[in-house]
Design a protein around this motif. Structure first.
Motif, PDB file in Angstrom:
ATOM      1  N   PHE A   1      14.600  56.155   1.661  1.00 14.05           N
ATOM      2  CA  PHE A   1      14.722  55.038   0.722  1.00 14.05           C
ATOM      3  C   PHE A   1      14.319  53.738   1.419  1.00 14.05           C
ATOM      4  O   PHE A   1      13.547  52.941   0.881  1.00 14.05           O
ATOM      5  CB  PHE A   1      16.171  54.943   0.231  1.00 14.05           C
TER       6      PHE A   1
ATOM      7  N   LEU B   1      16.592  58.074  -8.350  1.00 12.32           N
ATOM      8  CA  LEU B   1      17.674  57.708  -9.272  1.00 12.32           C
ATOM      9  C   LEU B   1      18.185  56.300  -8.944  1.00 12.32           C
ATOM     10  O   LEU B   1      18.332  55.454  -9.831  1.00 12.32           O
ATOM     11  CB  LEU B   1      18.799  58.734  -9.153  1.00 12.32           C
ATOM     12  N   LEU B   2      18.417  56.044  -7.655  1.00  9.61           N
ATOM     13  CA  LEU B   2      18.940  54.735  -7.257  1.00  9.61           C
ATOM     14  C   LEU B   2      17.910  53.636  -7.516  1.00  9.61           C
ATOM     15  O   LEU B   2      18.265  52.533  -7.928  1.00  9.61           O
ATOM     16  CB  LEU B   2      19.335  54.755  -5.782  1.00  9.61           C
ATOM     17  N   GLN B   3      16.626  53.945  -7.275  1.00  8.55           N
ATOM     18  CA  GLN B   3      15.585  52.949  -7.542  1.00  8.55           C
ATOM     19  C   GLN B   3      15.575  52.578  -9.016  1.00  8.55           C
ATOM     20  O   GLN B   3      15.433  51.411  -9.368  1.00  8.55           O
ATOM     21  CB  GLN B   3      14.208  53.490  -7.156  1.00  8.55           C
ATOM     22  N   ALA B   4      15.710  53.586  -9.896  1.00 13.38           N
ATOM     23  CA  ALA B   4      15.690  53.316 -11.338  1.00 13.38           C
ATOM     24  C   ALA B   4      16.908  52.506 -11.750  1.00 13.38           C
ATOM     25  O   ALA B   4      16.789  51.516 -12.471  1.00 13.38           O
ATOM     26  CB  ALA B   4      15.620  54.629 -12.113  1.00 13.38           C
ATOM     27  N   ILE B   5      18.095  52.898 -11.245  1.00 15.73           N
ATOM     28  CA  ILE B   5      19.321  52.250 -11.707  1.00 15.73           C
ATOM     29  C   ILE B   5      19.445  50.821 -11.169  1.00 15.73           C
ATOM     30  O   ILE B   5      19.752  49.899 -11.905  1.00 15.73           O
ATOM     31  CB  ILE B   5      20.554  53.082 -11.297  1.00 15.73           C
ATOM     32  N   PHE B   6      19.202  50.652  -9.870  1.00 12.16           N
ATOM     33  CA  PHE B   6      19.504  49.354  -9.278  1.00 12.16           C
ATOM     34  C   PHE B   6      18.289  48.431  -9.162  1.00 12.16           C
ATOM     35  O   PHE B   6      18.447  47.227  -9.047  1.00 12.16           O
ATOM     36  CB  PHE B   6      20.173  49.533  -7.916  1.00 12.16           C
ATOM     37  N   PHE B   7      17.073  48.983  -9.155  1.00 11.42           N
ATOM     38  CA  PHE B   7      15.886  48.136  -9.044  1.00 11.42           C
ATOM     39  C   PHE B   7      15.044  48.122 -10.311  1.00 11.42           C
ATOM     40  O   PHE B   7      14.126  47.327 -10.432  1.00 11.42           O
ATOM     41  CB  PHE B   7      14.994  48.602  -7.890  1.00 11.42           C
ATOM     42  N   GLY B   8      15.316  49.057 -11.231  1.00 13.04           N
ATOM     43  CA  GLY B   8      14.499  49.118 -12.430  1.00 13.04           C
ATOM     44  C   GLY B   8      13.101  49.674 -12.204  1.00 13.04           C
ATOM     45  O   GLY B   8      12.170  49.336 -12.912  1.00 13.04           O
ATOM     46  N   PHE B   9      12.941  50.546 -11.191  1.00 11.43           N
ATOM     47  CA  PHE B   9      11.637  51.165 -10.947  1.00 11.43           C
ATOM     48  C   PHE B   9      11.579  52.528 -11.599  1.00 11.43           C
ATOM     49  O   PHE B   9      12.503  53.310 -11.448  1.00 11.43           O
ATOM     50  CB  PHE B   9      11.386  51.326  -9.438  1.00 11.43           C
ATOM     51  N   GLY B  10      10.485  52.820 -12.280  1.00 10.91           N
ATOM     52  CA  GLY B  10      10.353  54.119 -12.920  1.00 10.91           C
ATOM     53  C   GLY B  10      11.050  54.104 -14.258  1.00 10.91           C
ATOM     54  O   GLY B  10      10.953  53.136 -14.993  1.00 10.91           O
TER      55      GLY B  10
END
Lengths: 205, 262
Positions: A47, A86-95
């Motif tokens: 990550f 999953l973490l990128q989507a939830i906390f950064f809004g990626f994907g």
């Protein structure tokens, strides 16, 4: 190389989700209690590696390093990379949310393929030979990833074929850089901590 | 992705950090996860512009209710748009239909433009709802809620480990980078840069594995058996039920809007 919600056809999204669930289940089976900390910390490392920007001419690319993840983690790369996405989507809004399965397969399947093919070659022989195989693996993983991304776009509709081609050609420099960096990373790891490739083998078992 | 994180920004909320209160913050985490998934599935199924605009408004309302800072959240959403802009710009040219204008012999079509707008609205609405409903949770709470929702124990462990060590390892990365900087390292397009970055990644991995060995030792010493112990139990309150009811009605309205304007 994240695909977003709303672009893919329902069939592609569902196939992706089912395949991702299968891959994650395979990966979880290989993770014993003893291996959870190693896989967890490596998952966090990949990550963080995705936060590193490397200059290429006037522009820069961020690292993906899925080939390296596959070499070190084997099947466990599937859940490890899924957690990262999953973490990128939830906390950064990626994907996106519904495309999480497709994105996981696109990144993790090439990782596992490269890991299964090249693991032994990377761990045996001289450190330089291992590093060269790792470099090939790093480039191959990105090539496969762009290939699968292109397939998931093209399977959703003919209108995405130009975008799929663009994704492939835009990632040729990324392949070179990921290959070089993966090679050097393994070269250092082989020299500094040769026993790493003994301990890591347990993850694949 | 480094440009998303500004100076002094941490990657994820710290455990025990002050939580964003507001309407969303007090809801049961399980309800928030289910609402985000439900919203995602419904919105991906929408195709009429009216319904998609309504979904976008609903996401904006959730953002307001979550009391997340407006600027940074919308900036993160715009980052994602930066990634997909090429695909969206290509669409009007690759979908045949009534022409709007021609550019170097390629005709842009209205049908393609609408398809691009549709994808942009869907993607933004879903990701905004996800960030406001789930992204405002304390990461450990997220892990516990997923465990309560019967996600495999080992996967939850992996998630919690990753959350715990991202910040630790990012600090280590920044330490190594400043060590490189004080020795005069300047990244550029050359062999030396790529070798240095490769060694940097390799060093991070070696240190990560050594760290994981110490963690395992420490955990075993405290009797780790792979179980997840919940510090507090989740319970549905009247507010959770009200929110669920309103949310289900809103989803039903979105679907009605879609069917009416098809």
């Amino acid at each position: 190389m994240h695909i977003v919600d709303g672009a893919l056809s329902n069939t592609v999204v569902i196939v992706g989700a089912v395949a991702a669930a299968g891959g994650i289940a395979m990966g979880l089976r290989s993770l014993t209690l003893e291996r959870i900390p190693t896989a967890g910390v490596l998952s966090a490392s990949f990550f963080v590696a995705s936060l590193i920007y490397v200059p290429v001419g006037p522009s820069s690319v961020h690292l993906i390093m899925n080939g390296l993840a596959g070499i070190l983690l084997g099947w466990a790369a599937f859940p490890a990379l899924f957690v990262g996405l999953l973490l990128q989507a939830i906390f950064f809004g990626f994907g996106g949310l519904t495309v999480l399965g497709v994105n996981t397969v696109n990144i993790a399947l090439p990782a596992v393929v490269v890991g299964l093919i090249l693991r032994r070659l990377v761990a045996s022989g001289t450190p330089v030979a291992g590093a060269i195989w790792a470099g090939i693996g790093g480039a191959l993983a990105i090539a496969l990833t762009t290939g699968v991304v292109a397939i998931s776009l093209a399977a959703s509709g003919d209108e995405f074929i130009p975008a799929a081609k663009l994704v492939f050609f835009a990632h040729i420099p990324v392949m070179v850089i990921e290959g070089l960096l993966t090679g050097f990373a393994i070269l250092l790891a082989r020299k500094v901590k040769p026993e790493l490739f003994e301990t890591v083998k347990g993850v694949h078992a | 992705m480094a440009h998303v994180l500004e100076q002094g920004d941490t990657t994820l909320t710290e455990t025990g950090a002050a939580q964003v209160s507001g309407l969303i913050g007090s809801l049961d985490p399980r309800i928030r996860i289910l609402a985000a998934i439900g919203f995602g599935i419904v919105v991906v199924g929408l195709s009429s512009l009216n319904a998609l605009c309504a979904a976008m408004l609903l996401s904006a309302a959730l953002l307001w209710a979550s009391r997340l800072p407006l600027g940074p959240t919308l900036k993160r959403m715009a980052m994602m748009d930066g990634f997909i802009i090429f695909m969206l710009v290509l669409l009007p040219f690759s979908i045949p239909g009534d022409p709007i204008f021609t550019l170097w012999g390629f005709a842009a079509s209205w049908q393609g433009l609408w398809r691009a707008v549709e994808i942009a609205l869907t993607a933004n609405a879903v990701i905004l709802a996800l960030m406001t409903l789930v992204g405002t949770m304390e990461p450990v709470t997220l892990g516990h809620a997923l465990y309560k929702m019967r996600v495999p124990e080992i996967l939850v462990h992996l998630l919690m480990f990753t959350i715990r060590y991202i910040e630790v390892l990012r600090e280590e990365y920044l330490r190594l980078r400043s060590a490189m900087k004080v020795r005069g390292f300047r990244p550029g397009t050359n062999w030396h840069t790529y070798r240095s970055f490769g060694y940097l990644v390799g060093m991070m991995l070696v240190r990560a594995i050594e760290r994981s060995e110490r963690i395992l030792g420490a955990m075993k010493c405290r009797g780790f058996s792979g179980r997840i112990y919940l510090l507090k139990d989740f319970a549905l309150t009247a507010a959770d039920r009200r929110f669920s009811l309103i949310f289900v009605i809103a989803m039903a309205l979105l679907i009605c809007l879609e069917l009416a304007w098809r």
